[in-house]
Design a protein around this motif. Sequence first.
Motif, PDB file in Angstrom:
ATOM      1  N   LYS A 134       0.845  -1.206   0.000  1.00  0.00           N
ATOM      2  CA  LYS A 134       0.000   0.000   0.000  1.00  0.00           C
ATOM      3  C   LYS A 134       0.876   1.250   0.000  1.00  0.00           C
ATOM      4  O   LYS A 134       0.567   2.231  -0.692  1.00  0.00           O
ATOM      5  N   ALA A 135       1.983   1.226   0.734  1.00  0.00           N
ATOM      6  CA  ALA A 135       2.914   2.360   0.743  1.00  0.00           C
ATOM      7  C   ALA A 135       3.498   2.566  -0.649  1.00  0.00           C
ATOM      8  O   ALA A 135       3.638   3.709  -1.100  1.00  0.00           O
ATOM      9  N   HIS A 136       3.820   1.476  -1.325  1.00  0.00           N
ATOM     10  CA  HIS A 136       4.366   1.564  -2.680  1.00  0.00           C
ATOM     11  C   HIS A 136       3.361   2.242  -3.619  1.00  0.00           C
ATOM     12  O   HIS A 136       3.734   3.097  -4.436  1.00  0.00           O
ATOM     13  N   GLU A 137       2.094   1.888  -3.488  1.00  0.00           N
ATOM     14  CA  GLU A 137       1.054   2.527  -4.298  1.00  0.00           C
ATOM     15  C   GLU A 137       0.986   4.023  -4.007  1.00  0.00           C
ATOM     16  O   GLU A 137       0.875   4.834  -4.934  1.00  0.00           O
ATOM     17  N   TRP A 171      -4.682   3.196   4.447  1.00  0.00           N
ATOM     18  CA  TRP A 171      -4.601   1.827   4.935  1.00  0.00           C
ATOM     19  C   TRP A 171      -5.892   1.430   5.635  1.00  0.00           C
ATOM     20  O   TRP A 171      -6.402   0.330   5.457  1.00  0.00           O
ATOM     21  N   SER A 172      -6.445   2.332   6.437  1.00  0.00           N
ATOM     22  CA  SER A 172      -7.680   2.000   7.164  1.00  0.00           C
ATOM     23  C   SER A 172      -8.861   1.836   6.208  1.00  0.00           C
ATOM     24  O   SER A 172      -9.801   1.088   6.492  1.00  0.00           O
ATOM     25  N   ALA A 173      -8.821   2.522   5.064  1.00  0.00           N
ATOM     26  CA  ALA A 173      -9.882   2.371   4.068  1.00  0.00           C
ATOM     27  C   ALA A 173      -9.706   1.096   3.249  1.00  0.00           C
ATOM     28  O   ALA A 173     -10.614   0.661   2.568  1.00  0.00           O
ATOM     29  N   TYR A 174      -8.524   0.501   3.324  1.00  0.00           N
ATOM     30  CA  TYR A 174      -8.172  -0.694   2.568  1.00  0.00           C
ATOM     31  C   TYR A 174      -8.846  -1.873   3.120  1.00  0.00           C
ATOM     32  O   TYR A 174      -9.398  -2.594   3.397  1.00  0.00           O
ATOM     33  N   GLU A 202       4.874  13.500   9.306  1.00  0.00           N
ATOM     34  CA  GLU A 202       3.602  13.187   9.973  1.00  0.00           C
ATOM     35  C   GLU A 202       2.432  13.269   8.997  1.00  0.00           C
ATOM     36  O   GLU A 202       1.511  12.455   9.065  1.00  0.00           O
ATOM     37  N   SER A 203       2.474  14.233   8.083  1.00  0.00           N
ATOM     38  CA  SER A 203       1.367  14.367   7.124  1.00  0.00           C
ATOM     39  C   SER A 203       1.318  13.176   6.168  1.00  0.00           C
ATOM     40  O   SER A 203       0.235  12.681   5.836  1.00  0.00           O
ATOM     41  N   GLU A 240      -1.899   6.120   6.695  1.00  0.00           N
ATOM     42  CA  GLU A 240      -2.765   5.405   7.647  1.00  0.00           C
ATOM     43  C   GLU A 240      -4.236   5.547   7.264  1.00  0.00           C
ATOM     44  O   GLU A 240      -5.011   4.601   7.435  1.00  0.00           O
ATOM     45  N   GLN A 241      -4.592   6.696   6.722  1.00  0.00           N
ATOM     46  CA  GLN A 241      -5.968   6.885   6.268  1.00  0.00           C
ATOM     47  C   GLN A 241      -6.279   5.953   5.106  1.00  0.00           C
ATOM     48  O   GLN A 241      -7.319   5.301   5.084  1.00  0.00           O
TER      49      GLN A 241
END
Length: 188
Positions: A98-101, A185-188, A175-176, A182-183
Amino acid sequence: MAHYFYEYVHPFYDGNGRTGRFIVCSYLSRKLDMMFAITFSATIANNKERYYRAFAEMSERLNRAEATFFIEQMLDIVVMGQEQLIEEIVEGKDRLEKAHELIEQCGLNDLENKVLYVLFQQYIFGSYVDNLSDNEIGDGLNKSRHVIKNAMDSLESKGYLAIKSKRPKSHVISESLKAKFEQEWSAY
């Protein structure tokens, strides 16, 4: 079995449990793997009642030191630890994908993408790795200090990185960017 007998003999006034667990984890790390020993120790900490029950059961006089239950319980603790580790690795792998995306969406050059990817690995698996200095990242990516400095400065100016320390200079995901990740990721 040596772990049980060490605890049974109880050679010290205090610290026998910690010492016994240290000895068994040290043995496991040499014979199997360091992560194996760490997961065993952590799983014991999370399942103390089960761990102590195995000792109590084997120590019962009527059991006549029958070790089957003790061994089964210790192996169950080992399996639970390994299953937990596998879950954490799979989740980490998914988070890294997900970070890669997210990195691909930033529209950065190849080096900046690679730097962010390395720093996301540090963010996601941070409890397993030390903070990397900018120079260490440059060495890992086979780039000169000047080239890495320019990439870090560019990423910092775009708001993707923040300075972690000045000596040695190191950066972390801002942080941003963490919040955005994280937003998503949580929607994932």
